[in-house]
Design a protein around this motif. Structure first.
Motif, mmCIF file in Angstrom:
data_model
loop_
_atom_site.group_PDB
_atom_site.id
_atom_site.type_symbol
_atom_site.label_atom_id
_atom_site.label_comp_id
_atom_site.label_asym_id
_atom_site.label_seq_id
_atom_site.Cartn_x
_atom_site.Cartn_y
_atom_site.Cartn_z
ATOM 1 N N HIS A 161 24.625 3.976 -10.938
ATOM 2 C CA HIS A 161 23.795 4.416 -9.796
ATOM 3 C C HIS A 161 22.772 3.262 -9.340
ATOM 4 N N VAL A 162 22.432 2.453 -10.218
ATOM 5 C CA VAL A 162 21.681 1.293 -9.802
ATOM 6 C C VAL A 162 22.247 -0.020 -9.704
ATOM 7 N N ALA B 26 17.150 8.030 -32.045
ATOM 8 C CA ALA B 26 16.726 9.227 -31.793
ATOM 9 C C ALA B 26 15.459 9.198 -30.845
ATOM 10 N N LEU B 27 14.413 8.534 -31.409
ATOM 11 C CA LEU B 27 13.124 8.353 -30.556
ATOM 12 C C LEU B 27 12.937 7.720 -29.259
ATOM 13 N N SER B 28 13.850 6.724 -29.232
ATOM 14 C CA SER B 28 13.783 5.911 -28.036
ATOM 15 C C SER B 28 14.733 6.738 -26.811
ATOM 16 N N ALA B 29 15.699 7.483 -27.402
ATOM 17 C CA ALA B 29 16.648 7.937 -26.316
ATOM 18 C C ALA B 29 15.795 9.361 -25.891
ATOM 19 N N TRP B 30 15.056 9.908 -26.789
ATOM 20 C CA TRP B 30 14.004 11.032 -26.368
ATOM 21 C C TRP B 30 12.987 10.698 -25.380
ATOM 22 N N LEU B 31 12.479 9.423 -25.551
ATOM 23 C CA LEU B 31 11.556 8.749 -24.728
ATOM 24 C C LEU B 31 11.865 8.185 -23.445
ATOM 25 N N GLY B 32 13.269 7.976 -23.691
ATOM 26 C CA GLY B 32 13.692 7.362 -22.148
ATOM 27 C C GLY B 32 14.356 8.513 -21.447
ATOM 28 N N GLY B 33 14.600 9.373 -21.922
ATOM 29 C CA GLY B 33 14.838 10.841 -21.309
ATOM 30 C C GLY B 33 13.693 11.432 -20.751
ATOM 31 N N ILE B 34 12.603 11.316 -21.143
ATOM 32 C CA ILE B 34 11.194 11.687 -20.690
ATOM 33 C C ILE B 34 10.843 11.124 -19.484
ATOM 34 N N VAL B 35 10.937 9.837 -19.285
ATOM 35 C CA VAL B 35 10.608 8.900 -18.219
ATOM 36 C C VAL B 35 11.593 9.275 -17.272
ATOM 37 N N ALA C 171 13.147 11.999 -16.519
ATOM 38 C CA ALA C 171 13.144 13.459 -16.093
ATOM 39 C C ALA C 171 11.746 13.571 -15.173
ATOM 40 N N ALA C 172 10.866 12.451 -15.477
ATOM 41 C CA ALA C 172 9.689 12.533 -14.902
ATOM 42 C C ALA C 172 9.631 11.720 -13.410
ATOM 43 N N GLY C 173 11.011 11.363 -13.156
ATOM 44 C CA GLY C 173 11.284 10.760 -11.714
ATOM 45 C C GLY C 173 10.973 9.546 -11.484
ATOM 46 N N LEU C 174 10.808 8.861 -12.528
ATOM 47 C CA LEU C 174 10.761 7.279 -12.659
ATOM 48 C C LEU C 174 11.881 6.320 -12.460
ATOM 49 N N GLY C 175 13.137 7.016 -12.479
ATOM 50 C CA GLY C 175 14.305 6.325 -12.195
ATOM 51 C C GLY C 175 14.953 5.847 -13.538
ATOM 52 N N TYR C 176 16.411 5.670 -13.221
ATOM 53 C CA TYR C 176 17.258 5.311 -14.259
ATOM 54 C C TYR C 176 16.929 4.006 -14.867
ATOM 55 N N THR C 177 16.189 3.120 -14.227
ATOM 56 C CA THR C 177 15.551 1.812 -14.829
ATOM 57 C C THR C 177 14.358 2.050 -16.011
ATOM 58 N N ALA C 178 13.608 3.208 -15.703
ATOM 59 C CA ALA C 178 12.427 3.241 -16.383
ATOM 60 C C ALA C 178 12.526 3.293 -17.862
#
Length: 405
Positions: free
Chosen positions: A228-229, A337-346, A348-355
């Motif tokens: 996508h990017v 697991a922690l990083s995958a979860w945090l990455g999903g949060i940003v 989902a917050a609409g910050l984009g796939y590079t967030a």
């Protein structure tokens, strides 16, 4: 390097292949069992949880068994789990097979690290650990792409059957090449647990969680980011992951080599550079060439931290290192697991796939900060007489008396 390391590397190759190959075969598995892709994703989650909890559990269960015998038992468990996955009549049975295989993962790398380090001279320990982990990194370059190809063209069950055969080869190699290395006389479970009272052991594990978490914050979402990017076609993701795997192989070997010379400086350089590359990846992800280079660098810098971090735990938990070594392997998966979860949060917050790259950069920077703190505490303790360097004090292996402050 002794041939016994080859046997450990073969086992690591099989384990690395079965861990990651399922990601490329989820559609086929889901289709065969009539479940959704998210449901099939439990095969990935279940494996990761099995590694986290299985590492200390299997190590504790093996406290009265020689390390060679325990490695053989773990490979046997790995074979059984993959065979069960290959012939599973239902999704639930396959999930059980995946969990059984995962129970061998953490303890194998944890105990294997101790064995690898004991096979060589003190100044070659990190290199020996890196040699064993080379099997895991090569799996991402060879085993996973080939396993995915076989699974998609012949059938995913064939892939897991082949992985089980790899386990048999690894088991035979360990039986033939790894010397008998009984546990040090007098070491008991309480001595292994005592290592966790050492702040340096805990700091090293925290570095593992944050440092490798930084890598997976980006890599977990590499497919949507690149398509996508960066504008890559869907089919390009496979070779981009191969590029990531090649970086892992190179970084692992370099990290092992230089960690034996200067462990903490190696961590400073690799973690600092990783934080910078991850931060820049938010920009380079928009260019195909720069994105490909960044992916290779993330793999190299991320895995350059593995041998020094594993050796750091062994050094600080000397006398009773086996459980700490295995738990540190679980720490890698906790970071994933922690990083995958945090990455999903940003995302989902609409910050984009590079967030997620910013998340990864922050995690890697946090690991670097912990490395600086760890080194400072070590210098302070050494200056005051070494009281802080006591590990598992009172064990029959290495009794050390803290200097009275």
């Amino acid at each position: 390097m002794p041939l016994a390391l080859l046997a450990l590397a073969i086992g690591a190759f099989g384990i690395g292949t079965t861990e990651f190959v399922i990601m490329g075969l989820l559609p086929e598995v889901a289709g065969d069992f009539g479940v959704s892709i998210p449901t099939a994703g439990f095969l990935v989650t279940g494996y990761a949880l099995g590694v986290m909890f299985g590492a200390p559990l299997m190590t504790v269960l093996g406290t009265k068994v020689s390390r060679k015998r325990m490695l053989m038992l773990l490979m046997g468990l790995f074979i059984v789990g993959n065979l069960l996955s290959a012939v599973a009549p239902s999704f639930a049975v396959m999930l059980i097979g995946r969990v059984i295989a995962s129970l061998a993962h953490g303890a194998f790398f944890g105990i294997g690290s101790v064995v690898a380090a004991d096979l060589v001279a003190p100044d070659k320990k990190a290199g020996a650990i890196a040699m064993m982990f080379t099997g895991l990194t090569v799996a991402n370059v060879v085993g996973v792409p080939l396993g995915t190809l076989v699974g998609q063209s012949i059938g995913w069950r064939v892939t897991f059957a082949i992985v089980a055969v790899l386990g048999v080869v690894g088991l035979a190699g360990i039986a033939k090449l790894v010397p008998e290395m009984p546990r040090a006389e007098g070491v008991r479970l309480r001595h292994e647990l005592a290592a966790f009272k050492n702040a340096q052991v805990l700091l090293a594990m925290a570095m593992t969680v944050l440092g490798f978490g930084g890598v997976f914050a980006a890599i977990t979402y590499i497919a949507p980011m690149m398509t996508h990017v960066a504008g890559f076609a869907d089919g390009s993701v496979t070779w981009l992951l191969v590029l990531f795997g090649l970086g892992m192989v190179g970084g692992n070997l370099v990290g092992g080599k230089y960690a034996d010379r200067a462990l903490m400086p190696m961590l400073y350089v690799s973690l600092g550079a990783l934080a910078v590359v991850l931060a820049l990846f938010t920009l380079t992800a928009h260019n195909k060439v720069l994105a490909a280079v960044s992916i290779a660098l993330i793999g190299a810098l991320g895995f350059a931290t593995v041998p020094p971090l594993q050796k750091r735990v062994l050094d600080q938990a000397h006398g009773a290192p086996t459980l700490a070594s295995a738990v540190n392997i679980g720490a890698f998966n906790l970071g994933n697991a922690l990083s995958a979860w945090l990455g999903g949060i940003v995302i989902a917050a609409g910050l984009g796939y590079t967030a997620p790259n910013w998340v990864g950069a922050a995690l890697a920077a946090g690991a670097l900060l912990l490395a600086v703190v760890s080194a400072a505490l070590e210098r302070r303790d050494n200056a005051s007489g070494g009281a802080g360097a006591v590990v598992a004090a009172g064990t029959p292996v290495e009794r050390q008396t803290a200097v009275q402050r």
